[in-house]
Design an enzyme around this catalytic site. Sequence first.
Site, PDB file in Angstrom:
ATOM      1  N   HIS A 158       0.826  -1.204   0.000  1.00  0.00           N
ATOM      2  CA  HIS A 158       0.000   0.000   0.000  1.00  0.00           C
ATOM      3  C   HIS A 158       0.860   1.253   0.000  1.00  0.00           C
ATOM      4  O   HIS A 158       1.912   1.309   0.643  1.00  0.00           O
ATOM      5  CB  HIS A 158      -0.925   0.008   1.222  1.00  0.00           C
ATOM      6  CG  HIS A 158      -2.144   0.840   1.023  1.00  0.00           C
ATOM      7  ND1 HIS A 158      -2.151   2.203   1.223  1.00  0.00           N
ATOM      8  CD2 HIS A 158      -3.395   0.510   0.606  1.00  0.00           C
ATOM      9  CE1 HIS A 158      -3.361   2.677   0.959  1.00  0.00           C
ATOM     10  NE2 HIS A 158      -4.137   1.667   0.593  1.00  0.00           N
ATOM     11  N   HIS A 159       0.389   2.260  -0.739  1.00  0.00           N
ATOM     12  CA  HIS A 159       1.162   3.499  -0.863  1.00  0.00           C
ATOM     13  C   HIS A 159       1.271   4.237   0.462  1.00  0.00           C
ATOM     14  O   HIS A 159       2.175   5.064   0.650  1.00  0.00           O
ATOM     15  CB  HIS A 159       0.517   4.411  -1.913  1.00  0.00           C
ATOM     16  CG  HIS A 159       1.475   5.350  -2.575  1.00  0.00           C
ATOM     17  ND1 HIS A 159       2.207   6.281  -1.870  1.00  0.00           N
ATOM     18  CD2 HIS A 159       1.820   5.513  -3.876  1.00  0.00           C
ATOM     19  CE1 HIS A 159       2.951   6.981  -2.720  1.00  0.00           C
ATOM     20  NE2 HIS A 159       2.741   6.529  -3.931  1.00  0.00           N
ATOM     21  N   SER A 160       0.373   3.970   1.401  1.00  0.00           N
ATOM     22  CA  SER A 160       0.484   4.601   2.721  1.00  0.00           C
ATOM     23  C   SER A 160       1.693   4.080   3.492  1.00  0.00           C
ATOM     24  O   SER A 160       2.194   4.746   4.395  1.00  0.00           O
ATOM     25  CB  SER A 160      -0.782   4.349   3.537  1.00  0.00           C
ATOM     26  OG  SER A 160      -0.986   2.956   3.714  1.00  0.00           O
TER      27      SER A 160
END
Length: 454
Positions: free
Chosen positions: A134-136
């Site tokens: 995930h980009h988070s």
Amino acid sequence: MPPTDSMFLLAESREHPMHVGGLQLFSPPPDAGPEFVRDMLDAFTAHETSPLFRQRPAEPVASRGSTWWKVDPTLDLDYHVRHSAVPHPGRIRELLQLTSRWHGALLDRHRPLWEAHVVEGLADGRIAVYTKIHHSMLDGVSGLRLMQRSLSPDPDARDCVPPWAIRSRDAGRGPSRGIDPIGLLRAGAGAVSEIAGLLPASLRIAGQIIRDGDVTLPIAPKTMLNGSVGGARRFAAQSWEIERIQQVAKSSATTLNDVVLAMVSGALRTYLLEQHALPDEPMTAMVPVSLALRAGSAADAEPGNATGAIVVNLATDHEHGATRLEEIAYSSRQAKKIMGDLTPTQILAFSALQVLPLALTPAPGFVRYTRPPFNVIISNVPGPTEQLYFNGARLDGMYPASIVLDGQALNITLTSRDRHLDFGLVGCRKSVPHLQRLLTHLESSLAELEESWG
């Protein structure tokens, strides 16, 4: 969780998965036996997992749970590391179909937000590994660098460990100094110390635009690539020899990146002509670029590069590849010239302003009733300059898989690897039909350039 990280969780929906990924191809070592894939899986699960890869949103079903991380005390590596096989006849086509399906599926927020798929069954005997995160948690550039650190230039080394087992203080946490396009918006939002200096800089830029009149502005014609996206994805990948592209660049007195953009320009022109959807106006691309740091701000204390975003004219209204390359090279030079008097932080902030419309796409009607700032995102990420191995398995391909957004239904990311450029194309399955045809058109476009500048 920093607000700039949590926004990727808050913005995520079924139509908008917010993970990045990559597909790697490996050739087993000459002495590999029938248990080599099982040995690779064992190596992937035999080591203690990095804290970064043990964290998940604290309350997965609540929006306020997207504001802090919680360490998962019961990490199930058998869930995260998966063993798969391509169906008969085991071509790359079947592998890309599997990857497309995996890349369009959301990650489970009740678990740490990453997956790895080890794939066998390819007819040529190679092994594929598709990973997504995930980009988070990690941006695409940091993920690529983390993956590189898990490999070795020594074909006889047998002590390689997977990326999620690597402990490093800079394993992706904090601002990336890479050229991840979505990260520009995140990093630019924090560049507040010198934003006031953008006013006089903007006046100089406006004066130059008025004086020269040939700077590509962040406003583009609307195309089939610039509508709303669905949740399903298509992924296509292919490698090209760097020497071919460098030879065109040398003969035409341009740069390797200019030739790559010309390849994409020719491919998009042919593809949209097939779809009866080529706009009369030239299409444009947002291109993250790496600019040399200069003294003058605290951020300059670290060695590395500053990241900027330029908008380049792809000259898709021209029929001949040689003309398109000349127009692209000129547009790129003019865009970089504009940033010549800015500090690195001002470059970052100004670039964030250029991609700001991406943050407005969730607003109802914004994508439908406004023109896009650019038609496509094209990123070139520097990769390894030498041949790499994972416990004797030779790395034969490293294809990035990025994010598409409303208004930007196609993303093209490439990375260098030894003597190759590996292209990864991700598109909305609804908006970009027959995405794989772009690979054929990229080769045809390069061949045309070679003929013009041979």
